[in-house]
Enzyme design. Structure first.
Site, short mmCIF file in Angstrom:
data_model
loop_
_atom_site.label_atom_id
_atom_site.label_comp_id
_atom_site.label_asym_id
_atom_site.label_seq_id
_atom_site.Cartn_x
_atom_site.Cartn_y
_atom_site.Cartn_z
N CYS A 116 2.12 -1.72 0.70
CA CYS A 116 2.87 -2.33 1.80
C CYS A 116 3.66 -3.53 1.26
O CYS A 116 3.09 -4.43 0.63
CB CYS A 116 1.92 -2.79 2.90
SG CYS A 116 0.88 -1.47 3.52
N CYS A 157 -5.51 -3.48 -3.97
CA CYS A 157 -5.35 -2.42 -2.97
C CYS A 157 -4.67 -1.21 -3.60
O CYS A 157 -3.85 -1.35 -4.49
CB CYS A 157 -4.50 -2.93 -1.79
SG CYS A 157 -4.46 -1.76 -0.40
N CYS A 212 -3.97 -12.66 7.90
CA CYS A 212 -3.67 -11.27 7.56
C CYS A 212 -2.59 -11.20 6.48
O CYS A 212 -1.54 -11.81 6.61
CB CYS A 212 -3.09 -10.53 8.75
SG CYS A 212 -4.27 -10.07 9.96
N CYS A 215 2.70 -7.32 2.21
CA CYS A 215 1.30 -7.78 2.08
C CYS A 215 1.04 -8.33 0.69
O CYS A 215 1.36 -7.71 -0.33
CB CYS A 215 0.37 -6.61 2.36
SG CYS A 215 -1.38 -7.05 2.19
N ASN A 272 2.74 -13.40 8.65
CA ASN A 272 2.43 -14.51 7.75
C ASN A 272 3.27 -14.36 6.50
O ASN A 272 3.00 -13.49 5.68
CB ASN A 272 0.94 -14.49 7.40
CG ASN A 272 0.11 -14.56 8.66
OD1 ASN A 272 0.25 -15.48 9.45
ND2 ASN A 272 -0.73 -13.55 8.87
N LEU A 295 0.35 0.29 12.11
CA LEU A 295 1.47 1.19 12.33
C LEU A 295 2.80 0.57 11.87
O LEU A 295 3.49 1.12 11.04
CB LEU A 295 1.52 1.58 13.80
CG LEU A 295 2.47 2.69 14.18
CD1 LEU A 295 2.12 3.99 13.49
CD2 LEU A 295 2.48 2.91 15.70
N CYS A 317 -14.12 -10.93 8.45
CA CYS A 317 -13.08 -10.04 7.94
C CYS A 317 -13.42 -9.78 6.47
O CYS A 317 -13.39 -10.70 5.66
CB CYS A 317 -11.73 -10.72 8.10
SG CYS A 317 -10.37 -9.80 7.36
N GLU A 341 -11.80 -11.70 -1.48
CA GLU A 341 -11.90 -12.75 -0.47
C GLU A 341 -12.41 -12.17 0.84
O GLU A 341 -12.15 -11.02 1.17
CB GLU A 341 -10.52 -13.40 -0.26
CG GLU A 341 -10.08 -14.14 -1.52
CD GLU A 341 -8.67 -14.73 -1.45
OE1 GLU A 341 -8.45 -15.73 -2.12
OE2 GLU A 341 -7.81 -14.18 -0.74
N GLY A 389 -7.70 -4.49 0.50
CA GLY A 389 -7.97 -3.09 0.21
C GLY A 389 -7.78 -2.15 1.38
O GLY A 389 -7.63 -2.57 2.53
N GLU A 390 -7.76 -0.87 1.05
CA GLU A 390 -7.64 0.17 2.07
C GLU A 390 -9.01 0.84 2.19
O GLU A 390 -9.41 1.60 1.30
CB GLU A 390 -6.55 1.17 1.64
CG GLU A 390 -6.49 2.44 2.48
CD GLU A 390 -6.51 2.21 3.98
OE1 GLU A 390 -5.73 1.39 4.49
OE2 GLU A 390 -7.32 2.86 4.65
N1 SAH Z 1 -5.44 -1.65 4.45
C1 SAH Z 1 -5.89 -1.88 5.78
C2 SAH Z 1 -6.65 -3.17 5.97
C3 SAH Z 1 -6.09 -4.46 5.37
S1 SAH Z 1 -4.68 -5.25 6.05
C4 SAH Z 1 -4.75 -1.80 6.75
O1 SAH Z 1 -3.62 -1.76 6.31
O2 SAH Z 1 -4.99 -1.73 7.93
C5 SAH Z 1 -5.07 -5.96 7.57
C6 SAH Z 1 -3.85 -6.09 8.50
O3 SAH Z 1 -2.95 -7.14 8.09
C7 SAH Z 1 -3.03 -4.83 8.54
O4 SAH Z 1 -2.71 -4.53 9.86
C8 SAH Z 1 -1.78 -5.23 7.75
O5 SAH Z 1 -0.70 -4.42 8.07
C9 SAH Z 1 -1.62 -6.66 8.16
N2 SAH Z 1 -0.77 -7.45 7.27
C10 SAH Z 1 -0.53 -7.28 5.96
N3 SAH Z 1 0.28 -8.22 5.48
C11 SAH Z 1 0.57 -9.03 6.52
C12 SAH Z 1 1.35 -10.22 6.67
N4 SAH Z 1 1.97 -10.75 5.63
N5 SAH Z 1 1.40 -10.79 7.89
C13 SAH Z 1 0.74 -10.28 8.94
N6 SAH Z 1 -0.02 -9.17 8.86
C14 SAH Z 1 -0.09 -8.55 7.68
#
Ligand code: SAH
Length: 346
Positions: free
Chosen positions: A118, A114, A339, A121, A296, A221, A107, A94, A165-166
């Site tokens: 996390c 991924c 996000c 996520c 979210n 972070l 984006c 997506e 993804g990372e």
């Molecule tokens: N893997 C990369 C890029 C993808 S995530 C990274 O971690 O930076 C993009 C952002 O969304 C990251 O900052 C992640 O921590 C955040 N994110 C993931 N799940 C989320 C959620 N449920 N609500 C808000 N932000 C979230």
């Protein structure tokens, strides 16, 4: 894709020039074809009108042109658009177009699923995984650029690697896609308008610095306390905060580019004063700003957005230490485009 044929967009410009030499043509034909493939984005050899019919047929025999296909397009009440993008092998990722007053941001995804874990996520729960090719990343940007012109009457202004993804676990392809996005023969976009967001892979952050990249870096972070970070981002056991800090110091020494820390504040997880103190301390190591992201929800309620008073406390304390802080409101929540919500639900 037809078996036996190679995707021509996997070739560099130099390789294309060599190919033409090998079939007894002038190497500059390679430059022409390269331009058709990238800047003009044609989907067939037939469309390459300044290339002779004979050569086009030779290309047809040897190569295919893989392209992504936007399967579905969902529009949010707030103008955000989410694309479900089908890849040549049928897998889906997506990407999202986020319009604000001043900007249109794409984006984009860098992997199917991924490699990291996390817990908050949705993408981390997808099992199937492969890296995207440079052209698959580039095509997502082109698709959003076109949608921006169509629906918002303005070109794309920014790109963030914050989709699925990372990106640093797909280092080579992501950097190649950025080369193409910034090249004059590609989209000619300034690297300053591109932000790569990583969960924090120290070795790869150092490699970025060594490679002299010109785009911006954001780090997810979420906690500056090792124990807490491991709980919510288990991979952090191997990629520790100490290593992360060192890699960021190295990045800044080489690039002089300020880092953005992305940070969600969750009830009972990282909303205490000790968490704030740790963040303030971490922010002193390298010039940075903090982006507080709204959470979210993705399911059962293990994670809940902290109360406004706690967010305010974060802001006050960061302000008091002159650390720039912004609060990012969610966009496209109603279509699961915000996000952490990208999970191919559709
Ligand atoms: N893997 C990369 C890029 C993808 S995530 C990274 O971690 O930076 C993009 C952002 O969304 C990251 O900052 C992640 O921590 C955040 N994110 C993931 N799940 C989320 C959620 N449920 N609500 C808000 N932000 C979230």
């Amino acid at each position: 894709m037809i078996a036996g044929k190679k995707d021509i967009r996997a070739l560099s410009k130099e390789e294309l020039r060599q190919f033409f030499e090998s079939i007894g043509e002038k190497p500059f034909r390679g430059n022409q074809v390269y331009e058709w493939l990238w800047a003009k984005g044609v989907h067939s050899f037939e469309d390459m009108t300044n290339v002779s019919l004979e050569v086009r047929q030779q290309l047809e025999e040897k190569f295919t042109i893989n392209h992504i296909q936007v399967d579905t397009l969902q529009k949010s009440k707030d103008g955000t658009i989410k694309n479900a993008v089908r890849l040549h092998d049928g897998l889906v990722v997506e990407s999202v177009l986020i319009p604000t007053k001043k900007r249109t941001t794409a984006c984009v995804s860098s992997q199917v699923g991924c490699s990291l874990d996390c817990k908050f996520c949705a993408t981390a729960r997808l099992k199937r995984m492969r890296n995207l090719n440079p052209d698959e990343i580039y095509d997502q940007v082109v698709a959003i650029h076109r949608e921006s012109l169509l629906y918002h009457d303005r070109p794309l202004s920014n790109i963030v690697f914050m989709g699925m993804g990372e990106p640093l676990m797909n280092y080579k392809n992501v950097l190649e896609s950025i080369d193409k996005i910034t090249a004059d023969e590609g989209l000619g976009m300034s690297p300053k308008r591109i932000t790569l967001s990583t969960s924090g892979v120290p070795k790869m952050i150092m490699k970025l610095a060594d490679d002299g990249v010109k785009f911006k870096l954001a780090v997810s972070l979420h906690s500056a306390i090792q124990e807490t970070r491991e709980q919510i981002m288990p991979f952090a056991k191997s990629f520790t905060l100490v290593d992360l800090r060192e890699s960021l110091e190295y990045w800044f020494a080489k690039t002089k580019s300020r880092i953005t820390y992305e940070y969600v504040v969750w009830k009972g997880i990282n909303d205490g004063d000790v968490d704030i103190d740790a963040l303030v301390k971490f922010c002193k190591y390298v010039p940075c700003k903090v982006n507080l992201i709204e959470y979210n929800p993705i399911d059962d309620g293990e994670f809940q957005q902290a109360g406004n008073d706690r967010i305010q406390r974060y802001i006050e304390r960061l302000d008091a230490h002159k650390i720039p802080v912004t609060v990012r409101r969610s966009r496209g929540k109603d279509i699961d485009a915000a996000c952490g919500q990208l999970a191919n639900k559709h």
